[in-house]
Design a protein around this motif. Structure first.
Motif, PDB file in Angstrom:
ATOM      1  N   TRP A   1     -88.199  27.722 -17.903  1.00  0.00           N
ATOM      2  CA  TRP A   1     -87.653  29.109 -17.472  1.00  0.00           C
ATOM      3  C   TRP A   1     -88.363  29.710 -16.574  1.00  0.00           C
ATOM      4  O   TRP A   1     -88.226  30.483 -15.612  1.00  0.00           O
ATOM      5  N   LEU A   2     -89.639  29.784 -17.043  1.00  0.00           N
ATOM      6  CA  LEU A   2     -90.796  30.438 -16.284  1.00  0.00           C
ATOM      7  C   LEU A   2     -91.041  29.574 -14.775  1.00  0.00           C
ATOM      8  O   LEU A   2     -91.258  30.308 -13.794  1.00  0.00           O
ATOM      9  N   GLY A   3     -90.711  28.216 -15.032  1.00  0.00           N
ATOM     10  CA  GLY A   3     -90.978  27.501 -13.826  1.00  0.00           C
ATOM     11  C   GLY A   3     -89.933  27.837 -13.066  1.00  0.00           C
ATOM     12  O   GLY A   3     -90.058  27.810 -11.490  1.00  0.00           O
ATOM     13  N   LEU A   4     -88.715  28.069 -13.257  1.00  0.00           N
ATOM     14  CA  LEU A   4     -87.387  28.487 -12.679  1.00  0.00           C
ATOM     15  C   LEU A   4     -87.960  29.820 -11.738  1.00  0.00           C
ATOM     16  O   LEU A   4     -87.408  30.121 -10.590  1.00  0.00           O
ATOM     17  N   LEU A   5     -88.583  30.773 -12.502  1.00  0.00           N
ATOM     18  CA  LEU A   5     -88.888  32.023 -11.869  1.00  0.00           C
ATOM     19  C   LEU A   5     -89.852  31.831 -10.685  1.00  0.00           C
ATOM     20  O   LEU A   5     -90.057  32.624  -9.862  1.00  0.00           O
ATOM     21  N   LEU A   6     -90.649  30.926 -10.824  1.00  0.00           N
ATOM     22  CA  LEU A   6     -91.764  30.621  -9.952  1.00  0.00           C
ATOM     23  C   LEU A   6     -91.302  29.734  -8.569  1.00  0.00           C
ATOM     24  O   LEU A   6     -91.987  29.539  -7.680  1.00  0.00           O
ATOM     25  N   LEU A   7     -89.945  29.259  -8.628  1.00  0.00           N
ATOM     26  CA  LEU A   7     -89.555  28.191  -7.709  1.00  0.00           C
ATOM     27  C   LEU A   7     -89.462  29.302  -6.417  1.00  0.00           C
ATOM     28  O   LEU A   7     -89.947  28.607  -5.298  1.00  0.00           O
ATOM     29  N   ALA A   8     -89.056  30.360  -6.378  1.00  0.00           N
ATOM     30  CA  ALA A   8     -88.760  31.291  -5.278  1.00  0.00           C
ATOM     31  C   ALA A   8     -90.234  31.450  -4.739  1.00  0.00           C
ATOM     32  O   ALA A   8     -90.643  31.313  -3.342  1.00  0.00           O
ATOM     33  N   PRO A   9     -91.032  31.966  -5.433  1.00  0.00           N
ATOM     34  CA  PRO A   9     -92.543  32.528  -4.476  1.00  0.00           C
ATOM     35  C   PRO A   9     -93.064  31.078  -4.349  1.00  0.00           C
ATOM     36  O   PRO A   9     -93.929  31.274  -2.963  1.00  0.00           O
ATOM     37  N   TYR A  10     -92.997  30.134  -4.598  1.00  0.00           N
ATOM     38  CA  TYR A  10     -93.773  28.780  -4.555  1.00  0.00           C
ATOM     39  C   TYR A  10     -93.023  28.177  -3.074  1.00  0.00           C
ATOM     40  O   TYR A  10     -93.626  27.622  -2.426  1.00  0.00           O
ATOM     41  N   GLY A  11     -91.643  28.258  -3.173  1.00  0.00           N
ATOM     42  CA  GLY A  11     -90.959  27.620  -2.006  1.00  0.00           C
ATOM     43  C   GLY A  11     -91.029  28.486  -0.687  1.00  0.00           C
ATOM     44  O   GLY A  11     -91.570  27.968   0.138  1.00  0.00           O
ATOM     45  N   LEU A  12     -91.212  29.990  -0.750  1.00  0.00           N
ATOM     46  CA  LEU A  12     -91.505  30.638   0.141  1.00  0.00           C
ATOM     47  C   LEU A  12     -92.727  30.501   0.702  1.00  0.00           C
ATOM     48  O   LEU A  12     -92.979  30.355   1.996  1.00  0.00           O
ATOM     49  N   GLY A  13     -93.967  30.276  -0.277  1.00  0.00           N
ATOM     50  CA  GLY A  13     -95.284  29.919   0.243  1.00  0.00           C
ATOM     51  C   GLY A  13     -95.370  28.537   0.771  1.00  0.00           C
ATOM     52  O   GLY A  13     -96.028  28.716   1.966  1.00  0.00           O
TER      53      GLY A  13
END
Length: 246
Positions: free
Chosen positions: A198-210
């Motif tokens: 679940w934490l990884g899913l939260l990080l998908l957006a900032p990582y993808g945007l970066g």
């Protein structure tokens, strides 16, 4: 998901993930080198490693499709396979080693990699398939134990004869595909649970945007500029993540 939102220091993990994606998008390396020292200063190493592996899903959309056509696919996939086979040994090390030891090891590996890259280390011999498999396997052990599948592969790619475009593409594919394998491997050994997912899913957006922003900034003609920026960011991440600050 609610448990992931309640993660102490989540804002720092999110910020580190975005910067890691930005560096990764334009340089083709450095994501884990930026993310891991900061994230492991906030959350336990297994959780940090597992969550970041899940966030690598973003790269399948933002970076891999373009890199796939530029890469040396047969040799890169050989290294990926070797890394996946060797990763369980690294996960066992993670499961049985003290957290502080892991964090010091992480910082030391990151700084050593940075110094070698800045020194312009190179090799002349044409690597054979067994050598490539050996590099991949060693990277797999490091990936499972300290979350860094990149240092050996980065040195291997940047120290070889390939141009920056192919070297970057090879590294992107290796790091993305090998990272994705970590989640099921760590779950099988009971090192992480659904919290990391679940934490990884939260990080998908900032990582993808970066990664998207970094990819747009990438220009082969400005390789030196981007490498210097990446080196500076990695050095800052190492200093922030030192266990001394606990």
């Amino acid at each position: 998901m609610l448990e992931a939102l309640a993660t102490p220091g989540l804002i720092w993990v999110v910020a580190a993930t975005f910067v890691a994606g930005l560096v990764y998008g334009f340089s083709g390396f450095g994501a884990a080198l930026v993310y891991m020292p900061v994230a492991t200063a906030v959350v336990a190493p297994p959780l940090a490693i597992g969550a970041f592996a899940v966030s690598a899903l973003a790269s399948l959309v933002t970076l891999v499709p373009r890199a796939w056509h530029q890469a040396d696919r047969p040799n890169t996939l050989l290294m990926v396979a070797a890394a996946i086979l060797a990763a369980p040994l690294g996960i066992w090390i993670l499961r049985t080693t003290d957290v502080t030891v892991i964090r010091w090891t992480l910082s030391a590996i990151t700084m050593m990699t940075l110094l070698l890259l800045m020194a312009g280390w190179r090799y002349r011999a044409v690597p054979t398939k067994p050598v490539r498999a050996g590099i991949g396997a060693a990277a797999g052990v490091m990936m499972g134990s300290v979350g860094l599948n990149g240092p050996l592969v980065i040195l291997f790619q940047l120290g070889g004869p390939d141009d920056i475009g192919r070297s970057r593409a090879n590294t992107l594919i290796f790091l993305t595909l090998s990272s994705l394998s970590l989640v099921p491997l760590m779950m099988l050994q009971g090192v992480i649970g659904w919290e990391a997912f679940w934490l990884g899913l939260l990080l998908l957006a900032p990582y993808g945007l970066g990664t998207l922003m970094g990819r747009r900034l990438f220009d082969p003609d400005k390789e030196k500029v981007y490498r210097r920026v990446a080196y500076a960011v990695v050095a800052g991440a190492v200093l922030i993540g030192l266990p001394l600050w606990n």
